[in-house]
Design an enzyme around this catalytic site. Sequence first.
Site, PDB file in Angstrom:
ATOM      1  CB  SER A  49      -0.772  -0.178   1.273  1.00  0.00           C
ATOM      2  OG  SER A  49      -1.649   1.066   1.605  1.00  0.00           O
ATOM      3  CB  SER A 172       6.712  10.367  10.664  1.00  0.00           C
ATOM      4  OG  SER A 172       5.832  11.335  10.690  1.00  0.00           O
ATOM      5  CE1 TYR A 198       3.269   6.953  11.822  1.00  0.00           C
ATOM      6  CE2 TYR A 198       3.643   9.138  12.682  1.00  0.00           C
ATOM      7  CZ  TYR A 198       3.422   7.780  11.563  1.00  0.00           C
ATOM      8  OH  TYR A 198       4.003   8.313  10.360  1.00  0.00           O
ATOM      9  CE  LYS A 202       6.505   5.973  11.567  1.00  0.00           C
ATOM     10  NZ  LYS A 202       7.079   5.110  10.593  1.00  0.00           N
ATOM     11  CB  THR A 233      -0.503   6.866   1.510  1.00  0.00           C
ATOM     12  OG1 THR A 233      -0.715   7.363   3.012  1.00  0.00           O
ATOM     13  CG2 THR A 233       0.557   7.592   1.002  1.00  0.00           C
TER      14      THR A 233
END
Length: 313
Positions: A49, A172, A198, A202, A233
């Site tokens: 993906s 990120s 998250y 990262k 995305t």
Amino acid sequence: MRKNSRLDQFLDRTLIFSFTSVGYDLRKSNFEPIPRIDGRRVVVTGATSGLGLVASRQLSELGASVVLVGRNEEKAERARDEIRTTTGNANISFELADLSLMTETAALTERLAAGPPIDVLINNAGVLVGERTETDEGIELTLATNLLSHYLLTESLADHIVEGGRIINVSSGGMYSQRIRPDDLQFERGEYTGTAAYARTKRGQVILTELWADAFASRRITVSAMHPGWADTPGVSDSLPTFSKIIGPILRTPEEGADTMVWLAATDEPVPSGKFWLDRTPRATHMTDRTREKPADRVALVEALQELSRPPG
Ligand SMILES: NC(=O)c1ccc[n+]([C@@H]2O[C@H](COP(=O)([O-])OP(=O)(O)OC[C@H]3O[C@@H](n4cnc5c(N)ncnc54)[C@H](OP(=O)(O)O)[C@@H]3O)[C@@H](O)[C@H]2O)c1
């Protein structure tokens, strides 16, 4: 690799322009075509993906032999067939593993280590979830997927990566907001927020990039972290729908987001190891001292990762 121009330095400070297609459009005029890498073996996690899929297709176009790592057989088969057909490169295969599970990640590393040596490992799979969730192995999902699996993959496969090879960690820009918390990697304290969990993983990837750059220097393995900017995305539209709607018109295309990943994998320009890249240029790893860790935090981080990435049983 480009030196930071004044325009680029200005963009860097604006964040919103830097991370969106505005930044990419302004910087890309200096980009050289990416050279072919015929026959080089590249392993890409999260290849079914978004950025991983696009990067795999571009690497295939450049002649690489790409191993797509996915967790869903149907999606992996579809990605393999589509890439083979559109690029005319038959050397595309896939491996299945749920990277949130250390047992499956360990089994994947064994299969990969039994195959030909790896030229490039791209640690790209990632998730951002709204609620604290634990895997069947009792590990917080974001930590397991984004950091632990890639720690285990990289540590276990390091000897199987060729001398002069490359490791690319897809981090990120979100990591600018957090420091690492080695004493609470599983986010058991305080109120859980998906974006903070998250961002911590990262941040962890960027720290590991610096540590691995030193650890693998004697074998001339270049280790890089990169961030794609903000790209359109399924990952972004599913996990950040409001953000995706607001920034939508100026989000990068997945190709623009994946550009630096592909460039780091294939460029024949000298790439300094241990850096954090956006748009083919190394960037600062902190915007404020608040996010800096101490040397002891790094030691504690590695100890915790070693412990938590050990498959149960
Ligand atoms: N897009 C952006 O703007 C952006 C910005 C900063 C950083 N990133 C980073 O870029 C990377 C790719 O993100 P994306 O935007 O392309 O997201 P995406 O479209 O959701 O793709 C994520 C990929 O990771 C795979 N994955 C997730 N959990 C997995 C698991 N447990 N086991 C195996 N594979 C798993 C997904 O597999 P399935 O196909 O089966 O779901 C998918 O192939 C991530 O690390 C993300 O944090 C993206």
